[in-house]
Scaffold this motif. Sequence first.
Motif, mmCIF file in Angstrom:
data_model
loop_
_atom_site.group_PDB
_atom_site.id
_atom_site.type_symbol
_atom_site.label_atom_id
_atom_site.label_comp_id
_atom_site.label_asym_id
_atom_site.label_seq_id
_atom_site.Cartn_x
_atom_site.Cartn_y
_atom_site.Cartn_z
ATOM 1 N N ARG A 20 42.955 38.905 35.262
ATOM 2 C CA ARG A 20 41.891 38.832 36.263
ATOM 3 C C ARG A 20 40.513 38.804 35.622
ATOM 4 O O ARG A 20 40.267 39.486 34.646
ATOM 5 C CB ARG A 20 41.959 40.040 37.199
ATOM 6 N N TYR A 24 39.633 38.274 40.498
ATOM 7 C CA TYR A 24 40.533 37.182 40.853
ATOM 8 C C TYR A 24 41.532 36.916 39.736
ATOM 9 O O TYR A 24 41.161 36.880 38.569
ATOM 10 C CB TYR A 24 39.750 35.888 41.099
ATOM 11 N N ARG A 28 46.197 31.889 39.413
ATOM 12 C CA ARG A 28 46.504 31.786 40.843
ATOM 13 C C ARG A 28 45.333 31.145 41.585
ATOM 14 O O ARG A 28 45.520 30.241 42.394
ATOM 15 C CB ARG A 28 46.812 33.163 41.427
ATOM 16 N N ARG A 29 44.139 31.595 41.292
ATOM 17 C CA ARG A 29 42.942 31.064 41.958
ATOM 18 C C ARG A 29 42.774 29.575 41.652
ATOM 19 O O ARG A 29 42.484 28.778 42.542
ATOM 20 C CB ARG A 29 41.718 31.862 41.490
ATOM 21 N N GLN A 32 45.376 27.653 43.569
ATOM 22 C CA GLN A 32 45.110 27.669 45.003
ATOM 23 C C GLN A 32 44.008 26.685 45.376
ATOM 24 O O GLN A 32 44.049 26.073 46.443
ATOM 25 C CB GLN A 32 44.736 29.073 45.467
ATOM 26 N N GLN A 33 43.041 26.518 44.503
ATOM 27 C CA GLN A 33 41.957 25.578 44.782
ATOM 28 C C GLN A 33 42.435 24.127 44.743
ATOM 29 O O GLN A 33 41.733 23.231 45.192
ATOM 30 C CB GLN A 33 40.818 25.779 43.782
#
Length: 71
Positions: A20, A24, A28-29, A32-33
């Motif tokens: 992180r 965040y 994963r972030r 996801q975008q």
Amino acid sequence: LLNQELTWPEPVEEAVWQFRIGGYAVLRRWLQQRRHRTLTCADQQHLQRMIQGIRATLRQMEVIDQITARP
């Protein structure tokens, strides 16, 4: 980690997946975008470089922790 259509050359360690910054989970972030689109070859290469960078960061964090833990 990725959808079944994408060939993934290596497993991603839990520590890398959970890494992180600013609250965040980085991978994963990023994924996801890009949720409803196909990752290009350049996207896949960028993702691999991110994974390698996170692994290197985690290794350096371990070294720093060992140095600072010495009496």
